[in-house]
Design an enzyme around this catalytic site. Structure first.
Site, PDB file in Angstrom:
ATOM      1  N   LYS A  79      31.595  42.825  20.955  1.00  0.00           N
ATOM      2  CA  LYS A  79      33.002  42.922  21.339  1.00  0.00           C
ATOM      3  C   LYS A  79      33.831  43.145  20.081  1.00  0.00           C
ATOM      4  O   LYS A  79      33.389  42.821  18.979  1.00  0.00           O
ATOM      5  CB  LYS A  79      33.432  41.600  22.004  1.00  0.00           C
ATOM      6  CG  LYS A  79      34.611  41.707  22.924  1.00  0.00           C
ATOM      7  CD  LYS A  79      34.228  42.077  24.348  1.00  0.00           C
ATOM      8  CE  LYS A  79      35.462  42.235  25.202  1.00  0.00           C
ATOM      9  NZ  LYS A  79      35.154  42.565  26.578  1.00  0.00           N
ATOM     10  N   GLY A 178      44.944  37.957  43.500  1.00  0.00           N
ATOM     11  CA  GLY A 178      45.088  39.152  42.663  1.00  0.00           C
ATOM     12  C   GLY A 178      44.652  40.403  43.392  1.00  0.00           C
ATOM     13  O   GLY A 178      43.472  40.568  43.702  1.00  0.00           O
ATOM     14  N   VAL A 182      41.107  45.950  40.608  1.00  0.00           N
ATOM     15  CA  VAL A 182      39.842  45.599  41.244  1.00  0.00           C
ATOM     16  C   VAL A 182      40.092  44.934  42.603  1.00  0.00           C
ATOM     17  O   VAL A 182      39.512  45.329  43.621  1.00  0.00           O
ATOM     18  CB  VAL A 182      39.014  44.650  40.338  1.00  0.00           C
ATOM     19  CG1 VAL A 182      37.737  44.221  41.046  1.00  0.00           C
ATOM     20  CG2 VAL A 182      38.686  45.324  39.007  1.00  0.00           C
TER      21      VAL A 182
HETATM   22  P1  NAD Z   1      44.781  44.024  37.062  1.00  0.00           P
HETATM   23  O1  NAD Z   1      45.717  43.607  35.983  1.00  0.00           O
HETATM   24  O2  NAD Z   1      44.816  45.422  37.554  1.00  0.00           O
HETATM   25  O3  NAD Z   1      44.954  43.072  38.335  1.00  0.00           O
HETATM   26  C1  NAD Z   1      45.155  41.699  38.228  1.00  0.00           C
HETATM   27  C2  NAD Z   1      46.134  41.317  39.328  1.00  0.00           C
HETATM   28  O4  NAD Z   1      46.264  39.889  39.312  1.00  0.00           O
HETATM   29  C3  NAD Z   1      47.529  41.907  39.138  1.00  0.00           C
HETATM   30  O5  NAD Z   1      47.968  42.488  40.356  1.00  0.00           O
HETATM   31  C4  NAD Z   1      48.364  40.713  38.739  1.00  0.00           C
HETATM   32  O6  NAD Z   1      49.722  40.819  39.159  1.00  0.00           O
HETATM   33  C5  NAD Z   1      47.662  39.599  39.482  1.00  0.00           C
HETATM   34  N1  NAD Z   1      47.932  38.251  38.974  1.00  0.00           N
HETATM   35  C6  NAD Z   1      48.205  37.873  37.702  1.00  0.00           C
HETATM   36  N2  NAD Z   1      48.449  36.557  37.668  1.00  0.00           N
HETATM   37  C7  NAD Z   1      48.311  36.079  38.931  1.00  0.00           C
HETATM   38  C8  NAD Z   1      48.433  34.797  39.542  1.00  0.00           C
HETATM   39  N3  NAD Z   1      48.744  33.723  38.845  1.00  0.00           N
HETATM   40  N4  NAD Z   1      48.212  34.706  40.870  1.00  0.00           N
HETATM   41  C9  NAD Z   1      47.908  35.793  41.613  1.00  0.00           C
HETATM   42  N5  NAD Z   1      47.792  37.022  41.091  1.00  0.00           N
HETATM   43  C10 NAD Z   1      47.992  37.176  39.768  1.00  0.00           C
HETATM   44  O7  NAD Z   1      43.324  43.627  36.503  1.00  0.00           O
HETATM   45  P2  NAD Z   1      41.911  44.108  37.061  1.00  0.00           P
HETATM   46  O8  NAD Z   1      41.421  45.228  36.214  1.00  0.00           O
HETATM   47  O9  NAD Z   1      41.999  44.266  38.537  1.00  0.00           O
HETATM   48  O10 NAD Z   1      41.000  42.863  36.704  1.00  0.00           O
HETATM   49  C11 NAD Z   1      41.058  41.686  37.483  1.00  0.00           C
HETATM   50  C12 NAD Z   1      40.104  40.647  36.899  1.00  0.00           C
HETATM   51  O11 NAD Z   1      38.779  41.175  36.876  1.00  0.00           O
HETATM   52  C13 NAD Z   1      40.403  40.266  35.447  1.00  0.00           C
HETATM   53  O12 NAD Z   1      40.066  38.904  35.252  1.00  0.00           O
HETATM   54  C14 NAD Z   1      39.458  41.135  34.647  1.00  0.00           C
HETATM   55  O13 NAD Z   1      39.160  40.555  33.385  1.00  0.00           O
HETATM   56  C15 NAD Z   1      38.250  41.128  35.561  1.00  0.00           C
HETATM   57  N6  NAD Z   1      37.368  42.278  35.353  1.00  0.00           N
HETATM   58  C16 NAD Z   1      37.859  43.542  35.527  1.00  0.00           C
HETATM   59  C17 NAD Z   1      37.007  44.628  35.325  1.00  0.00           C
HETATM   60  C18 NAD Z   1      37.510  46.036  35.527  1.00  0.00           C
HETATM   61  O14 NAD Z   1      36.685  46.958  35.571  1.00  0.00           O
HETATM   62  N7  NAD Z   1      38.808  46.249  35.680  1.00  0.00           N
HETATM   63  C19 NAD Z   1      35.675  44.417  34.955  1.00  0.00           C
HETATM   64  C20 NAD Z   1      35.193  43.104  34.820  1.00  0.00           C
HETATM   65  C21 NAD Z   1      36.055  42.034  35.021  1.00  0.00           C
END
Ligand code: NAD
Length: 364
Positions: A79, A178, A182
């Site tokens: 990382k 959320g 994803v």
């Molecule tokens: P994103 O930022 O697109 O979506 C996250 C959502 O969560 C947003 O809509 C945000 O408003 C919401 N959110 C934030 N705080 C909140 C709360 N307190 N209560 C409810 N909702 C809340 O992010 P993402 O890319 O969809 O990723 C989501 C999670 O998955 C993260 O933890 C990320 O690390 C993990 N992840 C993502 C990927 C990927 O490919 N994008 C891969 C592995 C892990």
């Protein structure tokens, strides 16, 4: 650029870079390359101190070793982090970071992470070939989120199968925390299979989209933990499984894409087990994105159907974690660690004690 190697026990290579010309201050950590070159995203964050940045990069790099081992991506764990305010992002900063990445000679391969997007990686690419997650138009694998969602959905099915004896989601109630890149796609797949959705999000646009397109019932962010449901699916933040929330859960399954869901890995995994809740270890269920990106490094280049086939194996990977946990009466988190360590041990046995360590860039 001044690059200082740091000696960190348990890690193959860690270095700090400081570039007075561009203001870059960054760390790269390679935890383990037994299975292949270390692939992991580049995070840009306004860290409180260099110590907290270093702590983060070490923890994240180690996590990538386990994630890639269980997903059998043929990659190791690494990382990088840049210490900066997102408002100060510049092409020159990322070009400097590209030069730093290049000094690892392919032992570390970078990708997107928090606050680092495709445009930033295109600047990194000017200085190093060791970068993935670029747009499909330039031979990359594109945005990882839909692939992470696909793996998460398959993982929910496998976990529901293990908890209820059937993977059928028709009529199952899912509380989704959320509905972002994803979570929303996971919600679409769940809806298609007839699940009833409760959604919380702090972003009002995403709330509206979930209400209109997923037919979801919206709940306040703080109330999502207490929703009476079959599956609680965290897709927002880390550390949402903790002393406060676990006693409130009214589900049989926790399965979602968020990283680092357990505030204290061992203790909170044990609390969930004690409450009879089946927890899908986060780094197993959310590996779809890294699996997708890993296909960029195959000899023939990125191949979407092959990526999807491999992502669909997440269901099987989780099933074997659940079988191990049941057989040994341990938490699913501990079982996932065992599976990861077994995969790593297979390679060291195959290589033998005297063999050279893996040559970066050859087997992913
Ligand atoms: P994103 O930022 O697109 O979506 C996250 C959502 O969560 C947003 O809509 C945000 O408003 C919401 N959110 C934030 N705080 C909140 C709360 N307190 N209560 C409810 N909702 C809340 O992010 P993402 O890319 O969809 O990723 C989501 C999670 O998955 C993260 O933890 C990320 O690390 C993990 N992840 C993502 C990927 C990927 O490919 N994008 C891969 C592995 C892990």
């Amino acid at each position: 650029m001044n690059i200082t190697p740091l000696d960190v026990p348990g890690y193959e290579k860690v270095a700090r870079a400081e570039d007075p010309e561009t203001g870059l201050v960054a760390f790269i950590a390679v935890h383990n390359t037994a299975l292949g070159p270390a692939l992991g995203g580049m995070r840009l964050w306004n860290y409180r101190s260099e110590d907290s940045a270093q702590w983060d990069v070490l923890r994240l790099a180690r996590g990538m070793t386990f994630k890639s081992a269980v997903a059998r991506t043929g990659l190791g764990g690494g990382k990088s982090v840049i210490l900066a305010d997102p408002a100060d992002k510049s092409e020159r900063l990322f070009e400097a970071m590209g030069r730093f990445v290049d000094t690892f000679k392919g032992m570390y391969i970078t990708a997107e992470d928090v606050n680092v997007g495709v445009a930033d990686l295109m600047a990194v690419k000017k200085q190093t070939a060791h970068v993935t997650g670029l747009p499909q138009e330039v031979g990359g694998s594109g945005n990882p989120s839909p692939y992470t969602a696909r793996g998460t959905f398959v993982g929910i099915q496998a976990t529901v199968q293990a908890a209820f004896g059937s993977a059928d989601l028709d009529g199952r109630v899912v509380a989704l925390q959320g509905a972002g890149s994803v979570g929303f796609v996971v919600g679409q797949m769940l809806k298609e299979q007839g699940a009833k959705l409760y959604v919380s999000d702090v972003n009002l646009e995403n709330v509206e989209r979930a209400r209109e397109e997923l037919g979801a019932e919206i709940v306040e962010p703080a109330d999502i933990y207490g929703v009476e449901c079959d599956v609680y699916s965290p897709n927002a933040l880390g550390a949402t499984l903790n002393d406060k929330t676990i006693p409130n859960l009214k589900c049989k399954v926790v399965a979602g894409a968020a990283n680092n869901q357990l505030e204290d890995e061992d203790r909170h995994a044990a609390m969930l087990k004690g409450r009879g809740i089946l927890y899908a270890p986060d780094y197993v269920i959310n590996a779809g994105g890294i699996i997708n990106v890993s296909l960029e490094l195959q000899p023939g280049g990125y191949d979407e159907p092959a990526a999807c086939l491999k992502i669909d194996n997440i269901g099987q990977a989780l099933t074997s974690v659940y079988e191990t946990a049941k057989r040994e009466d341990i938490t699913t988190h501990a079982a996932a660690q065992e599976v990861a360590e077994a995969v790593l041990a297979e390679v060291s046995t195959a290589q033998g004690p005297d063999s050279d360590s893996h040559e970066a860039g050859t087997t992913a």
